[in-house]
Design a protein around this motif. Structure first.
Motif, PDB file in Angstrom:
ATOM      1  N   THR A  79       0.868  -1.173   0.000  1.00 20.29           N
ATOM      2  CA  THR A  79       0.000   0.000   0.000  1.00 20.29           C
ATOM      3  C   THR A  79       0.909   1.227   0.000  1.00 20.29           C
ATOM      4  OG1 THR A  79      -0.133   0.212   2.410  1.00 20.29           O
ATOM      5  CG2 THR A  79      -1.764  -1.207   1.354  1.00 20.29           C
ATOM      6  N   GLY A  84      -3.554  -0.663  -2.299  1.00 19.71           N
ATOM      7  CA  GLY A  84      -4.274   0.343  -1.530  1.00 19.71           C
ATOM      8  C   GLY A  84      -3.380   1.499  -1.180  1.00 19.71           C
ATOM      9  N   GLY A  85      -3.932   2.424  -0.385  1.00 18.43           N
ATOM     10  CA  GLY A  85      -3.163   3.582   0.021  1.00 18.43           C
ATOM     11  C   GLY A  85      -4.069   4.722   0.406  1.00 18.43           C
ATOM     12  N   ASP A  86      -3.480   5.870   0.560  1.00 20.60           N
ATOM     13  CA  ASP A  86      -4.223   7.060   0.934  1.00 20.60           C
ATOM     14  C   ASP A  86      -3.539   8.228   0.239  1.00 20.60           C
ATOM     15  OD1 ASP A  86      -6.073   8.640   2.190  1.00 20.60           O
ATOM     16  OD2 ASP A  86      -5.246   8.445   4.197  1.00 20.60           O
ATOM     17  N   THR A  87      -4.312   9.230  -0.136  1.00 25.38           N
ATOM     18  CA  THR A  87      -3.725  10.429  -0.722  1.00 25.38           C
ATOM     19  C   THR A  87      -4.283  11.620   0.025  1.00 25.38           C
ATOM     20  OG1 THR A  87      -5.519  10.539  -2.335  1.00 25.38           O
ATOM     21  CG2 THR A  87      -3.502   9.474  -3.049  1.00 25.38           C
ATOM     22  N   THR A  88      -3.408  12.534   0.364  1.00 22.76           N
ATOM     23  CA  THR A  88      -3.859  13.704   1.101  1.00 22.76           C
ATOM     24  C   THR A  88      -2.937  14.869   0.781  1.00 22.76           C
ATOM     25  OG1 THR A  88      -4.292  14.613   3.287  1.00 22.76           O
ATOM     26  CG2 THR A  88      -2.539  13.008   3.138  1.00 22.76           C
ATOM     27  N   SER A  89      -3.347  16.047   1.156  1.00 27.67           N
ATOM     28  CA  SER A  89      -2.455  17.180   0.990  1.00 27.67           C
ATOM     29  C   SER A  89      -1.581  17.309   2.229  1.00 27.67           C
ATOM     30  CB  SER A  89      -3.251  18.462   0.750  1.00 27.67           C
ATOM     31  OG  SER A  89      -4.140  18.693   1.796  1.00 27.67           O
ATOM     32  N   ILE A 137      -7.249  -1.678  -4.908  1.00 25.28           N
ATOM     33  CA  ILE A 137      -7.765  -0.342  -4.594  1.00 25.28           C
ATOM     34  C   ILE A 137      -9.253  -0.253  -4.915  1.00 25.28           C
ATOM     35  CG2 ILE A 137      -7.572   2.102  -5.231  1.00 25.28           C
ATOM     36  CD1 ILE A 137      -4.607   1.507  -5.966  1.00 25.28           C
ATOM     37  N   SER A 172       0.814   5.384   0.647  1.00 25.50           N
ATOM     38  CA  SER A 172       0.129   6.619   1.023  1.00 25.50           C
ATOM     39  C   SER A 172       1.048   7.794   0.754  1.00 25.50           C
ATOM     40  CB  SER A 172      -0.254   6.599   2.506  1.00 25.50           C
ATOM     41  OG  SER A 172      -1.208   5.584   2.754  1.00 25.50           O
ATOM     42  N   ILE A 173       0.472   8.861   0.208  1.00 29.22           N
ATOM     43  CA  ILE A 173       1.277  10.056  -0.028  1.00 29.22           C
ATOM     44  C   ILE A 173       0.553  11.295   0.499  1.00 29.22           C
ATOM     45  CG2 ILE A 173       2.530   9.197  -2.054  1.00 29.22           C
ATOM     46  CD1 ILE A 173       0.603  10.828  -3.801  1.00 29.22           C
ATOM     47  N   ALA A 174       1.340  12.185   1.067  1.00 25.13           N
ATOM     48  CA  ALA A 174       0.854  13.519   1.417  1.00 25.13           C
ATOM     49  C   ALA A 174       1.702  14.490   0.608  1.00 25.13           C
ATOM     50  CB  ALA A 174       1.021  13.786   2.909  1.00 25.13           C
ATOM     51  N   ILE A 198       5.939  10.011   1.881  1.00 27.90           N
ATOM     52  CA  ILE A 198       5.504   8.737   1.320  1.00 27.90           C
ATOM     53  C   ILE A 198       5.538   7.693   2.425  1.00 27.90           C
ATOM     54  CG2 ILE A 198       5.963   6.969  -0.436  1.00 27.90           C
ATOM     55  CD1 ILE A 198       7.604   9.051  -1.948  1.00 27.90           C
ATOM     56  N   SER A 199       4.446   6.994   2.608  1.00 29.30           N
ATOM     57  CA  SER A 199       4.415   5.907   3.585  1.00 29.30           C
ATOM     58  C   SER A 199       3.992   4.638   2.866  1.00 29.30           C
ATOM     59  CB  SER A 199       3.426   6.242   4.701  1.00 29.30           C
ATOM     60  OG  SER A 199       3.351   5.167   5.615  1.00 29.30           O
ATOM     61  N   THR A 232      -5.234   1.475   5.044  1.00 25.24           N
ATOM     62  CA  THR A 232      -4.220   2.403   5.539  1.00 25.24           C
ATOM     63  C   THR A 232      -4.729   3.838   5.455  1.00 25.24           C
ATOM     64  OG1 THR A 232      -1.857   2.937   5.362  1.00 25.24           O
ATOM     65  CG2 THR A 232      -3.040   2.647   3.287  1.00 25.24           C
ATOM     66  N   HIS A 257      -9.508  18.090   0.300  1.00 22.36           N
ATOM     67  CA  HIS A 257      -8.412  18.750   1.016  1.00 22.36           C
ATOM     68  C   HIS A 257      -7.287  19.166   0.077  1.00 22.36           C
ATOM     69  CE1 HIS A 257      -7.123  14.415   2.097  1.00 22.36           C
ATOM     70  NE2 HIS A 257      -7.980  14.429   1.158  1.00 22.36           N
ATOM     71  N   PHE A 258      -7.459  18.935  -1.235  1.00 16.21           N
ATOM     72  CA  PHE A 258      -6.500  19.494  -2.177  1.00 16.21           C
ATOM     73  C   PHE A 258      -6.928  20.880  -2.652  1.00 16.21           C
ATOM     74  CE2 PHE A 258      -5.651  14.937  -2.649  1.00 16.21           C
ATOM     75  CZ  PHE A 258      -4.292  14.954  -2.354  1.00 16.21           C
TER      76      PHE A 258
END
Lengths: 344, 344
Positions: A95, A129-134, B35, A97-99, A141-142, B53, B341-342
């Motif tokens: 997975t 999977g993962g997550d995207t956020t600002s 995903i 995840s990025i901010a 990167i996680s 996650t 949130h972007f």
């Protein structure tokens, strides 16, 4: 802040991990191993699931001034796959995840994921999977990687015995020297933006820093050769730090021979040019992502002709006596300068 | 940056996820679902492993001006456990990675992990790994949760059929109103630091924002009652957004009755006080972490007396006709304002 405020930098990363994990109670029957190795181990029947996670922060772990986003994506996956290899397992899913701050365009995200997908294709793993956020500043990167291994093939940091032979793959110190070259060229560029970076003769070193590979082939070779390592870890913080992890967890001591530590000729020459002792690059440079492992003496025959596995020392029964025999025959203690990113 | 630079904010989070996942190839036989749902699903024999996650960024997802670190730790775990509950599974392990700036003391880290451990104890899960690093600004928390479910019990977003009844647990909108109260008190405090926050009458609302619980008890109850939901999702972005996810993934349309949507009396009164339409809080507020699911008509009898499950509408076969019947009997389209949130 109060006078009694305690600083994280005083503990360092390993001290902080010890503090966090010290209070953790494990209650699930499926948890075979929690914090304290390259991956956690979860019981899923005759196999075990391996779980590892890494967080990479812009300005701490990477500098986009010289790290192309494709390479960053690739490397982020590779270093996680390396953790699964260090357990003698095979990575299967990740997975991501990025901010990221508004500084980053959609093209930048595309470039990052191009590298991530290239690594997934190369290591034959699925992005699930993962997550995207600002973020308020920069890129974070996680990645969490899931892998598998037969339970009896899993290799922990804690299994080394006295007289076991210490082995390491590939060569060491190149990623660190590659970083020095990139930092130097960045300085040159900042002084005169018309200067083009001079990396032509340093491709190997720069490549080791920008695009390391996980040694999944070694896991395959060990199985083929019928060798079960007694302990294993990947070299992310430098050989010295990893040797001390194996020694501490296995309750043995290290006897390392400087002349056996594999350092590439270009690494050696460039280190000298930078006025850095080449062995220091290998011991404390980090980010080589080679595999460091121990085998019992009886497996020596099986491995001795492997072109990419080097026998660099052995374990002995004197705990806390971790020493290196220098090329001159002197005995020096092995200490981990390591890399304390909490130090300001 | 070039003129052709494309902004992430134009896509929004869901658009970005679509773009990232559009190019992903799944090659591992063990990957049952990648995903696109609350969790990925990995084959581990007669059971499946669930993986989800979340990344939480200071200044984006939380404000430490009113979010105590213990609560933040607890909430970070709870929202991940909620994702596993939304698959009709049971969470068993988590990894926690944190990046934090030198602004944070060791005591701050201890407080954060106190909350994390409290949540682990409450949900009966093990903290098995993670990463710790420094950041250039603020606190970032990345959690990965592993859970399990019998394969035939897993509930996806895609299984709703026409005529299925839409159910939601608990009440909605309270977390959003709780946030408004906290923001108001923060403003008051910034204007006059001698003012004490006036939260006495708002404990329920503030608690829903600061310390939400995952509805693991509902997963248990559904199994006890012999109900297999046809689709399920947790309410993190607001009821409207989640309803549209179920409708889109299941290729059906939503018919929602405003008067059936559960809104707590205190939420209602306080929303009116803030000049916000209470139904807007429920539809678009988010962070309620209730479970939204559909059941076939024949399961109606089994659930109708459950004190904490509310029947709020049904699915019909007209795709893209997602409508709400207001209290006045008007028909209005359901749109997800969501939370981009972007967007700057």
């Amino acid at each position: 802040m109060s006078e009694n405020r305690a600083e994280i930098s005083q503990l360092g990363e390993f001290g902080l991990i010890d503090r966090i994990s010290g209070n953790v109670a494990l209650t699930q029957a499926s948890t075979l191993k929690g914090i304290g190795d390259d991956a956690a181990v979860i019981d899923i029947g005759h196999e075990a699931l391996l779980v590892s996670t890494d967080m990479l922060v812009e300005g701490i772990h990477f500098d986009l001034a010289y790290m192309p986003l494709q390479h960053l994506g690739y490397k982020s996956v590779a270093v996680n796959v390396s953790d699964i290899a260090a357990m003698n397992g095979k990575a299967e899913q990740i997975t991501v995840s990025i901010a990221l701050s508004s500084r980053f365009s959609l093209q930048a995200v595309d470039a990052l994921y191009e590298g991530i997908r290239a690594a997934c294709a190369n290591y034959n793993i699925d992005l699930v999977g993962g997550d995207t956020t600002s973020s308020t500043s920069g890129l974070i990167i996680s990645i969490t990687v899931l892998g598998r291994a037969q339970k009896n093939r899993i290799t922990y940091r804690s299994g080394a015995k006295a007289n076991d032979i210490i082995c390491v793959t590939g060569d060491l110190g190149a990623a660190f020297i590659g970083l020095q070259i990139l930092e130097r060229e960045k300085e040159v560029f900042l002084t005169d933006p018309n200067m083009q970076p001079d990396l032509e003769n340093f491709e190997y070193l720069v490549g080791r820093q920008l695009r390391p590979e996980a040694r999944t082939n070694i896991v395959y070779d060990l199985a083929e050769l019928g060798v079960q390592p007694t302990s294993m870890i990947d070299v992310s913080d430098g050989l010295a730090s990893e040797l001390l992890h194996l020694a501490k967890n296995s309750k043995v001591g290290v006897r390392l021979f400087e002349d056996k530590v594999p350092v590439d000729q270009l690494t050696y020459n460039t280190a000298v040019e930078f006025n850095i002792d080449p062995i220091t690059c290998a011991l404390n440079g980090g980010e080589d992502y080679e595999l460091l492992f121990t085998i019992s003496q009886e497996d020596h025959e099986k491995l001795k002709n492997h072109p990419d596995i080097h026998l660099i020392g052995y374990m002995h029964d004197k705990i806390d006596q971790n020493i290196m025999i220098t090329k001159q025959g002197n005995v020096v203690p092995i200490t981990a300068q390591g890399w304390n990113h909490f130090r300001s």
